[in-house]
Design a protein around this motif. Sequence first.
Motif, PDB file in Angstrom:
ATOM      1  N   MET A 187      -7.675 -11.678 -10.844  1.00 14.58           N
ATOM      2  CA  MET A 187      -7.776 -10.383 -10.189  1.00 14.58           C
ATOM      3  C   MET A 187      -6.719 -10.324  -9.089  1.00 14.58           C
ATOM      4  SD  MET A 187     -10.740  -8.868  -7.704  1.00 14.58           S
ATOM      5  CE  MET A 187     -11.994  -8.399  -8.842  1.00 14.58           C
ATOM      6  N   THR A 188      -6.036  -9.219  -9.006  1.00 12.92           N
ATOM      7  CA  THR A 188      -5.073  -9.020  -7.930  1.00 12.92           C
ATOM      8  C   THR A 188      -5.504  -7.829  -7.109  1.00 12.92           C
ATOM      9  OG1 THR A 188      -3.669  -7.602  -9.262  1.00 12.92           O
ATOM     10  CG2 THR A 188      -3.179  -9.959  -9.329  1.00 12.92           C
ATOM     11  N   ALA A 189      -5.135  -7.862  -5.857  1.00 10.93           N
ATOM     12  CA  ALA A 189      -5.495  -6.770  -4.954  1.00 10.93           C
ATOM     13  C   ALA A 189      -4.291  -6.420  -4.102  1.00 10.93           C
ATOM     14  CB  ALA A 189      -6.665  -7.182  -4.078  1.00 10.93           C
ATOM     15  N   THR A 190      -4.222  -5.182  -3.725  1.00 15.17           N
ATOM     16  CA  THR A 190      -3.200  -4.738  -2.797  1.00 15.17           C
ATOM     17  C   THR A 190      -3.771  -4.858  -1.401  1.00 15.17           C
ATOM     18  OG1 THR A 190      -2.358  -3.184  -4.423  1.00 15.17           O
ATOM     19  CG2 THR A 190      -1.691  -2.834  -2.142  1.00 15.17           C
ATOM     20  N   ILE A 191      -3.075  -5.548  -0.543  1.00 12.28           N
ATOM     21  CA  ILE A 191      -3.539  -5.749   0.827  1.00 12.28           C
ATOM     22  C   ILE A 191      -2.609  -4.983   1.762  1.00 12.28           C
ATOM     23  CG2 ILE A 191      -3.950  -7.434   2.648  1.00 12.28           C
ATOM     24  CD1 ILE A 191      -4.516  -9.474   0.393  1.00 12.28           C
ATOM     25  N   HIS A 192      -3.202  -4.171   2.620  1.00 18.83           N
ATOM     26  CA  HIS A 192      -2.443  -3.383   3.586  1.00 18.83           C
ATOM     27  C   HIS A 192      -2.850  -3.804   4.991  1.00 18.83           C
ATOM     28  CE1 HIS A 192      -1.132  -0.561   0.469  1.00 18.83           C
ATOM     29  NE2 HIS A 192      -2.370  -0.663  -0.010  1.00 18.83           N
ATOM     30  N   ASP A 193      -1.902  -3.904   5.891  1.00 12.78           N
ATOM     31  CA  ASP A 193      -2.196  -4.206   7.291  1.00 12.78           C
ATOM     32  C   ASP A 193      -2.598  -2.901   7.970  1.00 12.78           C
ATOM     33  OD1 ASP A 193      -2.406  -5.103   9.878  1.00 12.78           O
ATOM     34  OD2 ASP A 193      -0.291  -5.627  10.090  1.00 12.78           O
ATOM     35  N   ILE A 194      -3.861  -2.803   8.350  1.00  9.03           N
ATOM     36  CA  ILE A 194      -4.353  -1.579   8.990  1.00  9.03           C
ATOM     37  C   ILE A 194      -4.766  -1.841  10.441  1.00  9.03           C
ATOM     38  CG2 ILE A 194      -5.039  -0.513   6.812  1.00  9.03           C
ATOM     39  CD1 ILE A 194      -7.949  -1.216   7.497  1.00  9.03           C
ATOM     40  N   ALA A 195      -4.173  -2.856  11.047  1.00 10.06           N
ATOM     41  CA  ALA A 195      -4.518  -3.226  12.421  1.00 10.06           C
ATOM     42  C   ALA A 195      -4.327  -2.062  13.395  1.00 10.06           C
ATOM     43  CB  ALA A 195      -3.690  -4.427  12.869  1.00 10.06           C
ATOM     44  N   ASP A 196      -3.349  -1.210  13.139  1.00  8.92           N
ATOM     45  CA  ASP A 196      -3.088  -0.079  14.032  1.00  8.92           C
ATOM     46  C   ASP A 196      -3.988   1.118  13.744  1.00  8.92           C
ATOM     47  OD1 ASP A 196      -1.104  -1.543  15.273  1.00  8.92           O
ATOM     48  OD2 ASP A 196       0.502  -0.691  14.048  1.00  8.92           O
ATOM     49  N   GLN A 197      -4.820   1.022  12.744  1.00 10.08           N
ATOM     50  CA  GLN A 197      -5.671   2.142  12.347  1.00 10.08           C
ATOM     51  C   GLN A 197      -7.131   1.841  12.680  1.00 10.08           C
ATOM     52  OE1 GLN A 197      -4.846   3.370   8.311  1.00 10.08           O
ATOM     53  NE2 GLN A 197      -2.723   2.741   8.507  1.00 10.08           N
TER      54      GLN A 197
END
Length: 62
Positions: free
Chosen positions: A1-11
């Motif tokens: 399984m693969t996942a897209t990881i986004h950095d949402i630290a600013d959100q």
Amino acid sequence: MTATIHDIADQRPHLMVVASDGVHVLPHALVQSVIDGGKPSSILTEPVVQRIIEEWLQKVAE
């Protein structure tokens, strides 16, 4: 399984949803935008929507 990881630290703030397909961290603003009709609910996966409804139902049924 693969996942897209986004950095949402600013959100911030975030909501964490433990759904049947894994843990999702969603910006509060994204969920609010879905509630307000600014974004379609289809932006959320079905397991996430199911879990949100499940938790809401538990709260209102108390």
